[in-house]
Enzyme design. Structure first.
Site, PDB file in Angstrom:
ATOM      1  N   ASN A 142      61.623  92.638  -7.114  1.00 43.65           N
ATOM      2  CA  ASN A 142      62.939  93.482  -6.841  1.00 43.65           C
ATOM      3  C   ASN A 142      62.827  94.356  -8.134  1.00 43.65           C
ATOM      4  OD1 ASN A 142      65.733  94.151  -5.764  1.00 43.65           O
ATOM      5  ND2 ASN A 142      66.125  93.679  -7.929  1.00 43.65           N
ATOM      6  N   GLU A 143      62.777  95.590  -7.981  1.00 45.13           N
ATOM      7  CA  GLU A 143      62.917  96.770  -9.047  1.00 45.13           C
ATOM      8  C   GLU A 143      62.039  96.131 -10.492  1.00 45.13           C
ATOM      9  OE1 GLU A 143      67.195  97.035  -9.924  1.00 45.13           O
ATOM     10  OE2 GLU A 143      67.497  98.369  -8.352  1.00 45.13           O
TER      11      GLU A 143
ATOM     12  N   TRP B 251      77.635  98.925 -13.570  1.00 44.22           N
ATOM     13  CA  TRP B 251      76.607  98.675 -14.749  1.00 44.22           C
ATOM     14  C   TRP B 251      76.632  99.963 -15.693  1.00 44.22           C
ATOM     15  CZ3 TRP B 251      73.534 102.739 -13.608  1.00 44.22           C
ATOM     16  CH2 TRP B 251      73.404 103.011 -12.291  1.00 44.22           C
TER      17      TRP B 251
ATOM     18  N   GLU C 214      68.696 100.574  -1.508  1.00 48.06           N
ATOM     19  CA  GLU C 214      70.106 100.090  -1.940  1.00 48.06           C
ATOM     20  C   GLU C 214      70.757 101.227  -2.177  1.00 48.06           C
ATOM     21  OE1 GLU C 214      69.561  97.755  -5.645  1.00 48.06           O
ATOM     22  OE2 GLU C 214      68.399  96.402  -4.795  1.00 48.06           O
TER      23      GLU C 214
END
Ligand SMILES: [Zn+2]
Ligand SMILES: [Zn+2]
Ligand SMILES: [Zn+2]
EC number: 3.2.1.23
Lengths: 633, 633, 633
Positions: free
Chosen positions: B141-142, B321, B313
Site C-alpha cells: 500500500n502506497e 492528515w 482512493e
C-alpha cells in the site's frame, strides 16, 4: 496574604544571611522559600549529610521573624548520584538521554531514583519536620519544566507496560479499546508494547493518550511518595508544589488533591512573549503582560487544592528565559501582587531575593541586584505590603461563573488537533478572557467539581465526558455553554457510538455529523462575528440560535444549555457572555481595553493593565497606567 | 468507469457485512478493495493462518454483486514479526530506527523481511488466486508513504554496496564516475562505501543520485517479487499498486511497467494544503482543490502502465492528515469522480466505506459515518454513478500535447536545487496548468515514451537526457519546448563535456555558459513577463525569440524546437503555449479562472472548480460552483 | 598585490596542466594554491606516498612563472584512515557521528588523528620545504567550516577535562568559578565533567564559555602543530591559513599569531544571502554584495597577523552553497579585487581556476568554465591585473578609527543573548558600516591591540574586559565609544561585583542597574532615532548626552569616553560617528548610498556598489554601477 521570597543561602556568604533576613522583614516579607536545589550541599558525598549550614540558615531567617517554606531537592540530583545510576535520566522523544548539567535530569519512572528521593526526603523531613520555623513544605520544583513529564526510557517503557496491564487486564482488551486491528497493530502480550515515539508516522492516538495518562500518573505518584514521607514527619504542616503557567503535561487536579496548597510560578511578561498572543497584543502589553494571564492561573490553581493556593514565584523584573525579556512597567510588580490577593491567594513569594551573578539564571532579576542594592521591585513590594496590611485578609468568594477545565481535554486536542490552530489552552483562555472583559469573576474548575450554585457554566471543550457529568449539567438551572468537540471522544479515544456529543446528547439533543478545520486567515462571515479555525455540522431538530451568513447553525440552544459548533471569535464570545449573563441575572461591567475587575468577599479591585491612563466608567475616573483602585464591597 | 470503495471487514462486526455489501451495491459501487492492512488477522501468530473470516468476507461481498480488489498486507507487519527480526525496520536519515506502532515500519532492503513477504503473499495468492470474486490484486500500500523509500540501515548499506558493484564493476570506475578525487573521497573497495547521510556537509551529489536510484530499484524489486508470486497463482488477473500524489521518491514508470493498472490515491484538499500553492490559491480553492491537482496525476499515472489506470482512493470528505482539513464543497466529490472518468480511469474507489471510530484515521471521512448513517458524499456517489451509466464507458484519446516527466529529473533537482525555490514538481505542474488553462488535453509521458504523433511536446526540465532522446526530439515535426537545466547533467551527475544542454545540442545549437538562481521576491522585468527564480546565459548564434528588458535572451528557437532559459512565470507560459499551439494548429480555449476542459474519445467535459458561478464563453452559459457540463464530441 | 588562483591538478588530465599554467600567467596570475584536498592522491594507501604527480604539477606551474601556495591536506582524511580509527570523527551536538563522505570529518581533539596529521604534514614539508617554487604554505583549509569547531566526542570530553584541570587546578575552584552550587551542579572531580550538550535545559553559561574556549584552543593547537612542522622544514617561507567570513567559532587572533599571513575566503554574494541582512538589502545588493562585507573582513583579518593578510579565495561568479546563488554584476569581480588592494592585501586568489564538472562544487563558478572556455570573470581579472600594475604596490595606512573586535565577546553574546536579536557580529558590522558610510577608514583590532595613535576608538560590545584594557582606554586622548553589555561579565561568565560595566567603571563612572531586550518590531522613540532590541538603565551622576523621549539616558559621556546603553540604530550611529569625528578632527565624507571610500598610503579608492550609476559629490562625477575611481593621495 503573606509576602515572601525565594532565597538560596547556599549561594551567598554566610556572613550576609542575617542582614538579608533583616532586610526581608523590613521590606514586608514574612515567608522565605529555601532548599529546593541544594542537594549537593545537603549531601555533598553519597550518604554524608551536611545539615549544619541549613540549620544555621533556618535559624538565622527565623530569628528575623521569617517563616520557612522548605523545598525537597529532588529536581537537582547531584552528579555522583547520576553516575551511580546513569539510566536514571529521562530519554527524549528522539531517543537521546537527557544528561546532567542543568536540572530535572531524571525519569519519573526510575525505581532507583525514586528510592534515592525517598531517602533524601526522609532525611530532610526527619530533621526539620517538627522545626517551628517551617510552615510549609514544597515537593521538588516545577514538575515537568523543560518538557520533563514524558520520558521514553526503558524504565518508563517497563512501567507503562505494567500500567497498561493494570488498566486493561488483557492484551485483547487493550487491542479492542485502542482499535489495534487498524494497521495490524495488535499485541499478543503487554511485553510487546512500547512507548508511542519513533513510529514511522503518528502512533495510535489511544496509545498516546494512555501514555500521557500514564506519565501524568507517574508524576502524581512521585509527588505522593514525598507527601506521605513529609506528612508522617511533619504532621499538620502544609505541603505545596509550585506549578507552572500554561502547562498541561500532567493532571494538576490529581496532584492538587494530594497537597494542601496549590502554588504556581507567575511570570506574566515571559508568558506573553512565549505563547500564542498576537504581535499586537505582545506589543500592547509588552511590559505589563496580558491582563488575564496571571488571573487565569490564579483562578485555575484555586480550583486544584480545595481553594487554597498562592504564588510561589512572582516575576519582579526582567527574566532570562523568554525570547525577549523586557522590564515591567513601574507599578506592575505591585499590581500583580494585588491581583493575586484579589483572587484569594494565601501568599505571594517573589523569585528571587537577590539576583544571582552566576550560572543559568544570572540575567533573572531579583528584589535585590547582585550587588545587594535594591532593584526596582523592592519599593513596589514595600508598597504592596502596606496596601495589603490596610485592607486586611482577602478571601475569594464563590464566583458567579464556573469555567470547566480538563487536562485530559488538553491532551486529546494536542494529540489530535485535526487543524493546526486548534489549541485547547488558547481556547479556554479566550473564553476566560471574554468573561473577564465583561467584569465577571470566574472559578476555573475540574470536570469533577460540583457545579451547583454557579449562575453560569462554561465548558470550552470537553472531548471526553466523565461519568455523570452530562447528568449533572442537565440538572443545572443556570445557563450552560458547551464548546466544540465536547463529547466527541470516548475514554479510549474513539468516536462515541451515535457520534458526538456522545453522553452530552442527554443535555442537548443534537448530533455532530461532520467537522472541519479552516486554515489560518480563512474567516467565513456571520452576523457580527466570523467562523474561523473550526466548524461542525450538526443534525438536530433544534433551530439554530445563531447561524452563519449561509444559514449553517453556529449556536444551538436547548433550554438553558447551548452548544457552539465553532471556534468562537471574540465577537461571538462577547455576545454569548452577554446573553447568558442576562438570562442568569448576573451583572456585567463592560470594561475598557486593559481594565479588569475582581471581587473578594470584602473588596472590589479595579486594575489598569494599559501602558496608558484609561478612563474607567464604573469609577468615573481615569486610572494611570499600571495602577489599581480598591474599594470595599 | 467502475466505482468502488475501500473496506475493512476486520474492523466491523461480521453481522453487518452483508448489509454493508447491500448498501454498497445500492449506492452504485461495484468494486471493493480489502485486505491490505490485515496481516495480524490473517496470521495472528507466527505460521498460524486464519482464512475463515476473510473467506466469509469475500463471499459476503461477492454475493451482493461486488468484486474484490485484494491487497497484500505487507505494509503492516505485525509486532511478533518485528520482534523476531528487529533490524527489519528502516533507519532514518538521523540514524534512528523507525519503530512499530503505525505502518510501513520495514526496510525494503531487509532480506529477512522480503522472505516473510514472499511467504505471506504466496499464502494469500494460493488461497485466492483463482477465486472468481477477485478481479484485481494490489501489492502492499502506497510505497514510500511517510518518507519510507530511503532507509539507512545496515541492510540498505550492504545492498547499496552490491548495487554499486553491479553498476560500476570496480571502485576505480565508481570513483571516476562520481569524481571522488574531489575532497579525497576515493574508495579502495566497495566495502568502504556508506549511504550518503550524516556527512559533515553535503555528500557528493553523484553519491546521492545513485543512492536514490538504488532505493528506487529496491522498491521496484520488492514490488516485482510480489507481482511474480501473484501472477503465477492468479493468471490473467490484473495487478495494481496504489501510488500517491506529488510523490517522486521512486520511479513510478519502473514500477508501472511491472503491474497492469496504475492506480493512485487522490486527496485534492489535502494536497492543496500541504504543497507549494500560494495562500491565495489555498483560500480560493479551499474546498475544491486546485483544478489541476487531480487532473495532473490522472494524466501522469495514465502514462505509467500502458495507459491503464484508476483512482484507488478518492477523498470523500475531510481528511485527517493535512495541517488543516476543510470539507469539500457540495458537488466536489461527484466532480472529482467525473474528472477521473474524463481522463479515462477504469475505476474510482472511495476511501473509505465507513469512517473508523478508532485509531489513526478516525477523523478521516468515509461514505458512511461511524454510526453507519450516510455521509455527505454518499448521494454524490449515487449521482456520479448515474451520470457515468448514462454516458457509458469513456476512453482517453491521445492528447495533442505530450509533457515529459522524469523521476530522475526530480531527484537531480532535489539533490542540487542550486536555488531554494527550484522545485521540479512545481515546475512541471506549472507547465501542465498553463496547458490546461488554455483547454488543452495533455499526456504526461516518460522520457522513454514514443513522442511521435503528438502535436506539441513540452519538456519542463530534463537534466539527464536518456540515450536517443535528443535524436527523437530532433526528428519530431511538431513544436517542442525545452525548459531550463535540460541536458545539464550526465548520468553520473556531472556537467557534460561541452556544457549544457549536452546531448540536446543536436536539437538546438546553443551552450549554457552560466546559471544563476534568484531569491524569492526578485523579479526582473521582461516584455509582459518577469524573470524569477532561475536564469541561464547562453552562447549561441541564434537570435533570441524573447528577451528580458536588458536584452538577455530568454527563449531561443531553432526550427520547431525552443529552449527557455528561465523558470517561466505564468505569463510567459501562456504566451509560449499560445505560440506553439498556433504553430501546431491545435485549437485552444481560453478558460475563465477555475474552469477546465477535458475530452475523452466520445465526450467533452467542462468543470467549474470555483466556489462561485462562472460564465463560460464556450458554453454560453454560467456553471454553478462545483458543477460540470457534459457533451458528446 | 599579487593575483592567484586555486587549482587542483589532480582533478584534470596531466596533459592540460602546462596549458593551464600558461593561461594563468597570461591572465596576470602569479600565484597558485594547490594540494589542500589531495590526501588520497598523495597517500593512496596507508604509508605509500605518491609524490610523482605532485612533483610534476609543481614543476609545470613553476615553469610557467607561477609560484605555489601549498596546502596541507588534513581537511580531507581518506576513507582508509577513517576506517582505521572510526572514533576520529567529530560527534555533533545531538550525539551523532559526523561521517565520511564530504570533508572536515575529524575531531580536533583526537590524538590518533593528530598523529596522522603530523605524519602527512611532515612528509609533505620534508619533500617540498626547500622547493623554490613554494612561496607559502597553507595549513588545512577553513578551520571550522560546516560547524566543525565544536565536537562532543569522547576524545573531546577527555581533552576538555584536562583543559579544565589545567585552568582551575581543583574541582572546587572550577565549581566556585562557574557557580555550580546553583542547581547542585557541583563536581567532585574533573572526571565528572562532560561537554555541555544534551542537558535538559541550557547548561551553565560558564560551562559553555569554557567549552568554547577549549574548542578554540584545540583549533589553535592543531594549527600550531602543523606550523611547527612546516617552519622547521621550510624556514623563511610564509605560512597562512584561509579563514572564513562572518565566522567566530574560534579565536582568529590566537591562530593569527602563529601564522605569518592571515588569508580569508571572500564570497560577498553568498554572505549577503546567508546572513542577517534585510530583504531590501538583499535585493538592492543582489549581484554586488553589501558594500561593507568584504571590507569588514579585510580590516578584521589585517588585524590578525601583524598586518599581513590576503584573500585566498575570491568569488569569481555564482557559488553553489547559498540558498540562492545569483551572478555578480559585470565589473564586480574586478571591483572586489581592487577593494582588497585598497585595504592592503598581499594577494587575491580566485576560487577556482576551472569550474569542476563533478562532485559537491560543480555549480561553483571558476575563471574557466568546465569546458576550459573563459568565464565572465576572466577578463575582469585581466583588467584588475593591469590596474594593479599601473598603481603599483599598495600599503595600508594606519586608519584613524580603531574598532575593537573580540571573539570571546561573540561567544558570550551567543551563549547568552538574553534577547533573540542580540547578535554580536551584526552589532559590530553595523558600527563598522556606520563609520564607512561616512568615508572613514577603520582598523579592526583585538582587545589586546595597542590603541594609542588612533583618533577614534569604538568598542561595540566587550562583555569580558581583558586585564589592563580599561586602563589603556582611560589613558587615550581620543574619543572612545563603548557599546552595551561592555564590562558586564567576568572571565568566569558571572556578573562582576559592583555590576556592569565592571572594570570599565574606571573609564566612565556609571553602573548598569538593569537590562532589558525588546522584541523585534518594538521601537521606542527618541530624538531622531529609536530604541530597539536592547536597553540598559544606568545609575550615574553624569547627565545623559542623549536620551529617549521619556528622558531615559541613552548615551553618557565622561570626558572623551562615551557609553551607549542601547542597540544603536543607524540614525544614532550616524550621529555618534559625526560627533566623535568632529571632536577628533577627523575629516568625514558623507557618502551616497552604495558608495564607499578607502585610502592606502598612496591612493584613494572610490567604489560604487550600486546597481545604478550614482553621482558622487566628492568626485563631482557619476560613477557607473560596479565601477571605481582611483586617485593618488
Ligand atoms: Zn516562628
Ligand atoms: Zn463475480
Ligand atoms: Zn620561482
Amino acid at each position: 496574604m503573606k509576602l515572601g521570597c525565594c532565597y538560596y543561602p547556599e549561594h551567598w556568604p554566610e556572613d550576609i544571611w542575617a542582614e538579608d533576613a533583616r532586610r526581608m522583614a523590613e521590606m514586608g516579607l514574612r515567608l522565605v522559600r529555601i532548599g529546593e536545589f541544594a542537594w549537593s550541599r545537603i549531601e555533598p558525598e553519597p550518604g554524608r549529610y551536611d545539615w549544619d549550614w541549613l540549620d544555621r540558615a533556618i535559624e538565622t531567617l527565623h530569628a528575623a521573624g521569617l517563616h520557612i517554606i522548605l523545598g525537597t531537592p529532588t529536581a537537582t540530583p547531584p552528579k555522583w548520584l547520576v553516575d551511580r545510576m546513569p539510566d536514571m535520566v529521562a530519554i527524549d522523544e528522539h531517543g537521546r538521554p537527557r544528561g546532567f548539567g542543568s536540572r530535572r535530569h531524571y525519569c519519573f519512572s526510575h525505581e532507583g531514583y525514586r528510592t534515592e528521593c525517598a531517602r533524601i526526603v526522609t532525611a530532610l523531613a526527619e530533621r526539620y519536620g517538627q522545626h517551628p520555623a517551617i510552615v510549609m513544605w514544597q515537593t521538588d520544583n516545577e514538575y515537568g519544566c523543560h518538557d520533563t513529564v514524558l520520558s521514553f526510557s526503558d524504565a518508563a517503557a517497563s512501567a507503562f507496560r505494567g500500567w497498561c496491564a493494570a488498566r486493561y487486564g488483557s492484551p485483547q482488551a487493550l487491542n479492542e479499546a485502542w482499535g489495534n486491528v487498524f494497521w495490524s497493530m495488535e499485541y499478543r502480550s503487554f511485553a510487546e508494547i512500547d512507548p508511542p515515539h519513533l513510529t514511522v508516522t503518528e502512533a495510535n492516538p489511544a496509545h498516546w493518550l494512555d501514555y500521557r495518562r500514564f506519565a501524568s500518573d507517574q508524576v502524581a505518584r512521585f509527588n505522593r511518595e514525598q507527601v506521605a514521607i513529609i506528612r508522617a514527619r511533619a504532621p499538620g504542616v502544609d505541603i505545596t508544589h509550585n506549578f507552572m503557567g500554561f502547562f498541561t503535561e500532567f493532571d494538576h487536579h490529581d496532584v492538587g488533591r494530594d497537597i494542601d496548597v496549590a502554588t504556581w510560578d507567575s511570570y506574566p511578561l515571559g508568558f506573553l512573549e512565549q505563547f500564542w498572543f498576537s504581535a499586537q497584543e505582545k506589543a500592547a502589553y509588552l511590559r505589563q503582560g496580558h491582563p488575564d494571564i496571571a488571573a487565569f492561573h490564579h483562578d485555575l490553581y484555586r480550583g486544584c487544592s480545595n481553594g487554597r493556593w498562592g504564588v510561589m514565584e512572582q516575576q519582579p523584573g526582567p527574566v532570562n528565559w523568554a525570547r525577549f525579556n523586557p522590564a515591567p512597567l513601574p507599578g506592575m510588580v505591585a499590581l500583580w501582587t494585588l491581583e493575586a490577593a484579589a483572587h484569594g491567594a494565601e501568599l505571594t513569594s517573589y523569585f528571587r531575593w537577590r539576583q544571582a551573578p552566576f550560572a543559568q539564571e544570572q540575567m533573572h532579576a531579583g528584589l535585590l541586584r547582585p550587588d545587594s542594592t535594591e532593584a526596582e521591585a523592592a519599593d513596589e513590594v514595600r508598597h504592596a505590603a502596606k496596601v495589603l496590611a490596610q485592607i486586611g485578609p482577602q478571601a475569594a468568594a464563590r464566583a458567579p461563573v464556573a469555567l470547566v477545565f480538563s487536562y485530559e481535554a488538553a491532551w486529546v486536542l494536542g494529540i489530535q488537533p485535526q487543524g493546526a490552530s486548534m489549541r485547547y489552552l488558547e481556547l479556554v483562555f479566550e473564553w476566560y478572557s471574554a468573561l473577564r472583559r465583561q467584569g465577571l469573576d470566574v472559578d476555573i474548575v475540574s470536570p469533577q467539581a460540583d457545579l451547583s450554585g454557579y449562575r453560569m457554566v462554561c465548558v470550552p471543550s470537553l472531548p471526553i465526558v466523565p461519568e455523570g457529568f452530562a447528568e449533572r449539567l442537565a440538572a443545572l438551572e443556570c445557563p450552560v455553554l458547551l464548546g466544540p468537540r465536547s463529547g466527541s471522544k470516548t475514554a479510549s479515544f474513539t468516536i462515541p457510538e451515535g457520534l458526538a456529543p456522545g453522553a452530552l446528547r442527554t443535555a442537548i439533543p443534537l448530533t455532530v455529523t461532520r467537522v472541519e478545520s479552516l486554515r489560518d486567515g480563512v474567516a467565513e462571515p456571520a452576523d457580527g462575528f466570523a467562523v474561523t479555525r473550526w466548524r461542525e455540522d450538526v443534525a438536530t431538530a433544534l433551530a439554530p440560535e445563531l447561524a452563519d451568513a449561509a444559514g449553517r447553525g453556529v449556536v444551538f440552544r436547548h433550554g438553558k444549555i447551548r452548544y457552539c459548533t465553532i471556534w468562537p471569535d471574540r465577537a461571538l464570545l462577547a455576545l454569548l457572555v452577554e446573553r447568558m449573563a442576562g438570562e442568569a441575572g448576573v451583572e456585567r461591567t463592560e470594561l475598557p481595553r486593559g481594565i479588569r475587575l475582581r471581587r473578594t468577599q470584602s473588596h472590589v479591585f479595579t486594575f489598569n493593565y494599559s501602558a496608558q491612563g484609561v478612563f474607567v466608567p464604573h469609577l468615573g475616573a481615569t486610572l494611570p497606567p499600571a495602577s489599581w483602585h480598591l474599594a470595599p464591597l
